[in-house]
Design a protein around this motif. Sequence first.
Motif, short mmCIF file in Angstrom:
data_model
loop_
_atom_site.label_atom_id
_atom_site.label_comp_id
_atom_site.label_asym_id
_atom_site.label_seq_id
_atom_site.Cartn_x
_atom_site.Cartn_y
_atom_site.Cartn_z
N PHE A 24 -8.73 -18.82 86.02
CA PHE A 24 -8.95 -17.34 86.21
C PHE A 24 -8.57 -17.05 87.84
O PHE A 24 -8.26 -15.93 87.93
CB PHE A 24 -10.49 -17.19 85.94
CG PHE A 24 -10.91 -16.81 84.69
CD1 PHE A 24 -10.18 -15.98 83.94
CD2 PHE A 24 -11.88 -17.63 84.10
CE1 PHE A 24 -10.70 -15.79 82.50
CE2 PHE A 24 -12.30 -17.30 82.78
CZ PHE A 24 -11.67 -16.43 81.89
N GLU A 25 -8.46 -18.06 88.61
CA GLU A 25 -7.99 -17.78 89.74
C GLU A 25 -6.43 -17.35 89.66
O GLU A 25 -6.29 -16.65 90.71
CB GLU A 25 -8.28 -18.93 90.69
CG GLU A 25 -9.74 -19.13 90.89
CD GLU A 25 -9.95 -20.54 91.78
OE1 GLU A 25 -10.99 -20.76 92.13
OE2 GLU A 25 -9.00 -20.99 92.34
N THR A 26 -5.86 -17.86 88.98
CA THR A 26 -4.37 -17.63 89.07
C THR A 26 -3.72 -16.77 87.89
O THR A 26 -2.65 -16.40 87.86
CB THR A 26 -3.41 -19.08 88.95
OG1 THR A 26 -3.72 -19.37 87.98
CG2 THR A 26 -3.89 -19.70 90.12
N ALA A 27 -4.64 -16.43 86.86
CA ALA A 27 -4.08 -15.67 85.90
C ALA A 27 -5.35 -14.67 85.50
O ALA A 27 -6.47 -14.86 85.71
CB ALA A 27 -4.00 -16.51 84.21
N ASN A 28 -4.97 -13.49 85.00
CA ASN A 28 -6.08 -12.47 84.69
C ASN A 28 -6.87 -13.10 83.55
O ASN A 28 -6.21 -13.79 82.58
CB ASN A 28 -5.68 -11.23 84.56
CG ASN A 28 -4.85 -10.66 83.42
OD1 ASN A 28 -4.98 -11.44 82.23
ND2 ASN A 28 -3.68 -10.00 83.62
N GLU A 29 -8.04 -12.62 83.07
CA GLU A 29 -9.09 -12.89 82.10
C GLU A 29 -8.15 -12.68 80.71
O GLU A 29 -8.24 -13.51 79.80
CB GLU A 29 -10.20 -12.24 82.04
CG GLU A 29 -11.19 -12.47 80.94
CD GLU A 29 -12.22 -11.62 81.15
OE1 GLU A 29 -12.33 -10.38 81.07
OE2 GLU A 29 -13.50 -12.18 81.25
N GLY A 30 -7.57 -11.59 80.51
CA GLY A 30 -6.93 -11.45 79.37
C GLY A 30 -5.94 -12.34 78.85
O GLY A 30 -5.68 -12.81 77.89
N LEU A 56 -17.49 -18.05 76.04
CA LEU A 56 -16.91 -17.10 76.71
C LEU A 56 -17.58 -16.38 78.06
O LEU A 56 -17.14 -16.19 79.09
CB LEU A 56 -16.30 -16.19 75.95
CG LEU A 56 -15.25 -16.52 74.70
CD1 LEU A 56 -14.98 -15.59 73.75
CD2 LEU A 56 -14.14 -17.19 75.48
N ALA A 57 -18.80 -16.42 77.70
CA ALA A 57 -19.84 -15.73 78.73
C ALA A 57 -19.98 -16.59 80.10
O ALA A 57 -20.00 -16.22 81.17
CB ALA A 57 -21.12 -15.29 78.19
N LEU A 58 -19.98 -17.77 79.57
CA LEU A 58 -19.94 -18.95 80.70
C LEU A 58 -18.98 -19.10 81.59
O LEU A 58 -18.94 -18.98 82.63
CB LEU A 58 -20.41 -20.29 80.13
CG LEU A 58 -21.87 -20.09 79.90
CD1 LEU A 58 -22.02 -21.70 79.16
CD2 LEU A 58 -23.07 -20.41 80.79
N VAL A 59 -17.65 -18.95 80.80
CA VAL A 59 -16.37 -19.11 81.53
C VAL A 59 -16.34 -17.91 82.38
O VAL A 59 -15.87 -18.16 83.48
CB VAL A 59 -15.57 -19.43 80.25
CG1 VAL A 59 -13.71 -18.91 80.91
CG2 VAL A 59 -15.24 -20.49 79.87
N LYS A 60 -16.67 -16.75 81.79
CA LYS A 60 -16.42 -15.20 82.52
C LYS A 60 -17.32 -15.36 83.87
O LYS A 60 -16.94 -15.08 84.92
CB LYS A 60 -16.65 -14.33 81.97
CG LYS A 60 -16.38 -12.71 82.23
CD LYS A 60 -16.74 -11.93 81.46
CE LYS A 60 -16.61 -10.67 82.24
NZ LYS A 60 -16.36 -9.28 81.21
N ALA A 61 -18.68 -16.09 83.75
CA ALA A 61 -19.36 -16.17 84.75
C ALA A 61 -18.91 -17.39 85.89
O ALA A 61 -19.28 -16.97 87.39
CB ALA A 61 -20.91 -16.59 84.29
N GLY A 62 -18.24 -18.01 85.69
CA GLY A 62 -17.71 -19.21 86.85
C GLY A 62 -18.62 -20.56 86.76
O GLY A 62 -19.68 -20.69 86.28
N PRO A 63 -18.10 -21.23 87.41
CA PRO A 63 -18.62 -22.71 87.62
C PRO A 63 -19.95 -22.76 88.29
O PRO A 63 -20.78 -23.65 88.23
CB PRO A 63 -17.69 -23.56 88.15
CG PRO A 63 -16.55 -22.80 88.83
CD PRO A 63 -16.63 -21.32 88.06
N HIS A 64 -20.18 -21.92 89.08
CA HIS A 64 -21.18 -21.97 89.91
C HIS A 64 -22.37 -20.82 89.56
O HIS A 64 -23.25 -20.54 90.35
CB HIS A 64 -20.97 -21.57 91.35
CG HIS A 64 -20.05 -22.80 91.86
ND1 HIS A 64 -20.57 -24.03 92.17
CD2 HIS A 64 -18.86 -22.65 92.17
CE1 HIS A 64 -19.49 -24.66 92.51
NE2 HIS A 64 -18.43 -24.04 92.42
N ALA A 65 -22.19 -20.28 88.36
CA ALA A 65 -23.23 -19.21 88.09
C ALA A 65 -24.63 -19.54 87.67
O ALA A 65 -25.33 -18.65 87.74
CB ALA A 65 -22.82 -18.62 86.47
N ALA A 66 -24.78 -20.80 87.72
CA ALA A 66 -26.20 -21.28 87.38
C ALA A 66 -26.77 -21.92 88.32
O ALA A 66 -27.68 -22.77 88.41
CB ALA A 66 -26.41 -21.65 86.20
#
Length: 143
Positions: A24-30, A56-66
Amino acid sequence: MTLTIADPVRHTVQQILSWFAQGFETANEGDMLAALSDAEVEALAEDCGISAHQLLALVKAGPHAADEMPAMMRALNIDAAKVEYRMRRVFRDMQITCAQCQSKDTCRRDLQQGKAEQTFVEYCGNAETLNALRVNPDLLIDA
């Protein structure tokens, strides 16, 4: 990355989240999601023991979301490592809830100010579970 518990499912989830976060840092979500078929997303989610929607919700939230969850557990005198080891599904479900939380700013502020123990029930999606964990002496931080 150091794993305190040898848990292949947890490791797999962390690897997937890390991979997606880097992507996600180098490409857009779509573009990222379009690169995966529905079957691939379903298979990844099943391997992790969660639904495709949750993945998909977790991926969108990112690795530090929790990241707030262990801090909240500490504030409530709950030993996160003990909960993770003894109640893996509960711990995972709490991570998912935390990752999708809309009250991050309030949570972080209350944790920083040392008042989370008094206020978390007002906004935390894990409040009921946390309160249940707090009454189990086997899951508390050893003094």
